[in-house]
Design a protein around this motif. Structure first.
Motif, short mmCIF file in Angstrom:
data_model
loop_
_atom_site.label_atom_id
_atom_site.label_comp_id
_atom_site.label_asym_id
_atom_site.label_seq_id
_atom_site.Cartn_x
_atom_site.Cartn_y
_atom_site.Cartn_z
N VAL A 1 0.83 -1.22 0.00
CA VAL A 1 0.00 0.00 0.00
C VAL A 1 0.86 1.26 0.00
O VAL A 1 0.64 2.19 -0.77
CB VAL A 1 -0.95 -0.01 1.21
N VAL A 2 1.89 1.27 0.88
CA VAL A 2 2.69 2.49 1.05
C VAL A 2 3.71 2.65 -0.08
O VAL A 2 3.79 3.70 -0.72
CB VAL A 2 3.39 2.48 2.42
N ASP A 3 4.52 1.60 -0.30
CA ASP A 3 5.60 1.71 -1.27
C ASP A 3 5.17 1.40 -2.69
O ASP A 3 5.92 1.68 -3.64
CB ASP A 3 6.75 0.79 -0.87
N GLY A 4 4.00 0.79 -2.84
CA GLY A 4 3.50 0.48 -4.17
C GLY A 4 2.42 1.45 -4.61
O GLY A 4 2.65 2.35 -5.42
N LEU A 5 1.21 1.30 -4.04
CA LEU A 5 0.08 2.12 -4.47
C LEU A 5 0.28 3.60 -4.12
O LEU A 5 0.09 4.48 -4.97
CB LEU A 5 -1.21 1.60 -3.83
N LEU A 6 0.65 3.86 -2.86
CA LEU A 6 0.79 5.25 -2.44
C LEU A 6 1.94 5.94 -3.16
O LEU A 6 1.89 7.14 -3.47
CB LEU A 6 0.98 5.32 -0.93
N GLN A 7 2.99 5.19 -3.44
CA GLN A 7 4.10 5.74 -4.22
C GLN A 7 3.62 6.14 -5.61
O GLN A 7 4.01 7.19 -6.14
CB GLN A 7 5.22 4.71 -4.34
N GLY A 8 2.76 5.32 -6.20
CA GLY A 8 2.22 5.65 -7.51
C GLY A 8 1.33 6.88 -7.47
O GLY A 8 1.42 7.76 -8.33
N VAL A 9 0.47 6.95 -6.44
CA VAL A 9 -0.39 8.12 -6.30
C VAL A 9 0.45 9.38 -6.11
O VAL A 9 0.17 10.44 -6.67
CB VAL A 9 -1.36 7.93 -5.11
N GLY A 10 1.50 9.27 -5.28
CA GLY A 10 2.38 10.41 -5.07
C GLY A 10 3.06 10.86 -6.35
O GLY A 10 3.23 12.07 -6.59
N THR A 11 3.45 9.91 -7.19
CA THR A 11 4.08 10.26 -8.46
C THR A 11 3.11 11.02 -9.35
O THR A 11 3.47 12.03 -9.97
CB THR A 11 4.56 8.98 -9.19
N VAL A 12 1.87 10.53 -9.43
CA VAL A 12 0.86 11.20 -10.25
C VAL A 12 0.61 12.61 -9.74
O VAL A 12 0.60 13.59 -10.50
CB VAL A 12 -0.45 10.39 -10.26
N LEU A 13 0.40 12.74 -8.43
CA LEU A 13 0.09 14.05 -7.86
C LEU A 13 1.27 15.00 -7.96
O LEU A 13 1.09 16.21 -8.11
CB LEU A 13 -0.33 13.89 -6.40
N SER A 14 2.50 14.48 -7.90
CA SER A 14 3.66 15.35 -8.02
C SER A 14 3.79 15.91 -9.42
O SER A 14 4.33 17.02 -9.61
CB SER A 14 4.93 14.61 -7.62
#
Length: 659
Positions: free
Chosen positions: A316-329
């Motif tokens: 969740v943190v290093d996979g999904l949330l990392q992806g969401v963070g990349t998109v939002l950044s």
């Protein structure tokens, strides 16, 4: 405004087959098309009518971008499905964009048959707008005219009266200013009245003359039709008795200086440099702030809230949330660039920039508007793809979009600096400069190759561009446009990015050797490391066939800037804060490249840099390519880019080791 009886120069009334009644099925929302020439204010009107109730999509079966929205009219009227069609000067289609518009107006596309067309007629360019209006009337589609840029026409000494134009044409005409909202309530009432009364109440849906085949099969008939339409346009303009335009307007005086090469080229370079700075200096702090927020407070909260085993938390943190963070950044970068491009387009400068840069782009089969995405690409490939929307035709947008990844973005610069400082310490600046020279060469040679293969059908047309009057941009419209397009990127391309990064995490978390738990495995013992080791032999002819290098390149699919971090991670050393100061990482990389290259480490390093330049761009760019051009073109481009990168890297190494 009610419908008017046709005047002496008006369009003939509807044929008997289309008389009477309202819409067949009142349960469905009416479909209204916005049709008009480029730069006539169509998209601005669309934004004013729909607000945020719209989405960016592709016409069915094409890569042509459309905006579809809901127009909720005042007074309790039924909402309307509004479609903003690509701008065109004629319904005799010569490009996929023009074909989408022509088929939609004729009711022969998968968009379905429209109930009404709102044709935008530019008061300052009446003749060319009337020609398109006549062609729309020929298709049998009911129509209403929205008269735009009346203030610009008045300032040029050629005022157009909407009531008189309606009398001459025989169709409802409403003067609107999409930038201020003036006339929109009256346009809403006119459209509602036309939809309620049915096609029979809208005069002008019969052919002005017998139409030839849209593809120009009967050239003589086509020429006769065009002559008839031009004759009708001339008759209408004579009835309006418009005065001769003033000799020179303020826009003309500015263009008299700005379009001279010795002024226009430096101004264009200054604007291009400003866009480059926006894509790097201004957007970078915003991107860092969003990334820090997601990797900081949001990640900490997620670790507290997620129960269960460590691997679930990691996914969740290093996979999904990392992806969401990349998109939002990336969202601030996209918003800044969308806003800047919309500003240049709205104020009228973008057309001038295309005029100045046109000669340089002709050899690639493109017009001057293609230079803007390519320049932006040297800052970041992602907003450069977004900038391709300024090109007039889908095939030109596609060709430019395929060339954009060869523009060396700033993310690649960190890799160049690392390799150059390690292997060319006395000539690092020259090595980096040569990479940018190679990037320009790849764009030019790639464009020439594509023009002679997949884009042989891209006709080299004369560059005809109507220069709009300079105007003061409207902040609200610009912000709305930037928001909607950024939202489209986040919701569509973002799904691909998140899914890809989740897959990367799974590959890193799954061990292929015993003694390791899921999500607690060294890189070399993971499925990811195993894949890198399997790829490494293919890189041996380029001089860096070893799993550390292969793993870094695979990571580069996600983002080029993490190639340096991947090297540090696989060598189990600290990532250098400054790529030009490699430290322990540099020593280990030099030893590895010496071994894999047979003592020709510098040649192998040069080959690695060339590979990084030419191979597949980051996952965010791939996701945007897929959104704009479809999966088939994106996958095909990936294969070609990998092949080109491998061939060039092998050639550089094999030649370099002989020197």
């Amino acid at each position: 405004m009610s419908c008017h009886a046709p005047g002496p120069g008006g369009l003939p009334g509807p044929d008997d087959a289309r008389r009477g009644g309202g819409r067949a099925d009142l349960r469905d929302p009416a479909t209204v098309l916005l049709v008009g020439n480029p730069n006539v204010g169509k998209s601005t009107l669309f934004n004013s009518l729909t607000g945020a109730r719209q989405q960016v999509t592709n016409a069915p079966g094409t890569t042509v971008e459309l905006q579809v929205g809901v127009w909720r009219q005042a007074g309790g009227a039924d909402p309307v499905r509004l479609i903003d069609l690509p701008g065109t000067y004629s319904l005799l289609a010569r490009s996929p964009d023009e074909r989408v518009t022509a088929d939609a107006v004729a009711g022969s596309s998968r968009l379905g048959r429209a109930d009404l067309a709102v044709v935008l007629v530019e008061a300052a360019g009446l003749a060319r707008s009337l020609y398109l209006l006549a062609q729309v009337a020929q298709t049998g589609c009911p129509l209403v005219v929205a008269l735009t840029m009346a203030d610009v026409a008045a300032s040029r000494g050629i005022p157009v009266d909407a009531d008189r134009l309606a009398e001459v044409l025989g169709v409802p005409v409403v003067a609107v200013d999409p930038r201020t909202g003036a006339g929109i309530p009256e346009l809403a009432r006119t459209v509602e009245a036309a939809l309620s009364a049915g096609p029979g109440s809208v005069v002008g849906i019969e052919a002005v003359a017998d139409a030839a085949d849209a593809d120009g099969a009967d050239l003589a008939a086509g020429l006769a039709q065009a002559e008839t339409l031009f004759g009708w346009v001339d008759e209408v303009t004579q009835q309006l008795a418009t005065p001769e335009p003033r000799a020179r307007t303020a826009s003309d005086r500015v263009d008299g200086v700005l379009l001279r090469p010795w002024v226009g080229v430096p101004v264009f370079l200054a604007v291009a440099w400003l866009l480059f700075q926006l894509a790097t200096s201004l957007a970078a702090p915003l991107m860092d702030a969003v990334s820090a927020f997601v990797s900081g407070p949001v990640t900490d909260l997620a670790r507290v809230l997620i129960p269960g085993p460590a691997w679930l938390e990691g996914f969740v943190v290093d996979g999904l949330l990392q992806g969401v963070g990349t998109v939002l950044s990336f969202a601030p970068l996209m918003a800044v660039m969308f806003l800047a491009i919309a500003l240049l387009e709205d104020c009228g400068y973008l057309a001038r920039a295309a005029f100045v840069a046109d000669r340089a782009m002709r050899s690639l089969g493109l017009d001057g508007r293609a230079v803007l995405p390519l320049v932006v690409g040297f800052g970041c490939n992602l907003p450069a793809l977004a900038a391709t929307r300024t090109l007039p035709h889908a095939r030109q947008r596609l060709l430019t979009g395929l060339l954009v990844p060869y523009a060396s973005c700033t993310a690649r610069l960190t890799v160049y600096l690392l390799l150059a400082s390690i292997f060319f310490p006395g000539h690092a600046g020259t090595a980096v400069f040569l990479m940018y020279v190679a990037s320009v060469a790849l764009i030019v040679l790639g464009g020439l190759a594509l023009r002679r293969t997949a884009f042989r059908d891209l006709e080299q047309e004369p560059f005809v561009l109507v220069l709009p009057a300079y105007q003061r941009p409207r902040v609200r419209a610009l912000l709305l446009s930037a928001w909607l397009r950024t939202r489209a990127f986040v919701t569509k391309a973002g799904r691909v990015i998140v899914a890809t990064l989740a897959v990367v995490w799974v590959l890193l978390a799954l061990p292929v050797t015993g003694g390791h738990a899921v999500a607690d495995v060294p890189v070399q013992d993971s499925l990811y490391g195993s894949a890198a080791q399997a790829i490494a032999p293919a890189l041996a002819p380029a001089g860096f066939g070893e799993w550390h290098s292969a793993a870094a390149l695979v990571t580069g699919f996600v983002a080029k800037e993490v190639v340096v971090g991947s090297f540090a991670q696989t060598y189990a050393v600290d990532e250098p804060s400054d790529p030009s100061q490699a430290g322990d990482l540099g020593a280990q990389m030099r030893a590895t490249f010496e071994e894999t290259s047979g003592g020709h480490a510098a040649a192998a390093a040069a080959a690695f840099m060339v590979f990084v330049l030419a191979y597949t761009p980051c996952v965010a760019t791939l996701a945007e390519q897929k959104r704009l051009f479809g999966g088939r073109w994106t996958i095909g481009a990936m294969v070609v880019q990998l092949a080109v990168a491998w061939v060039l890297a092998v050639a550089v190494f094999q030649v370099g080791r002989l020197l």
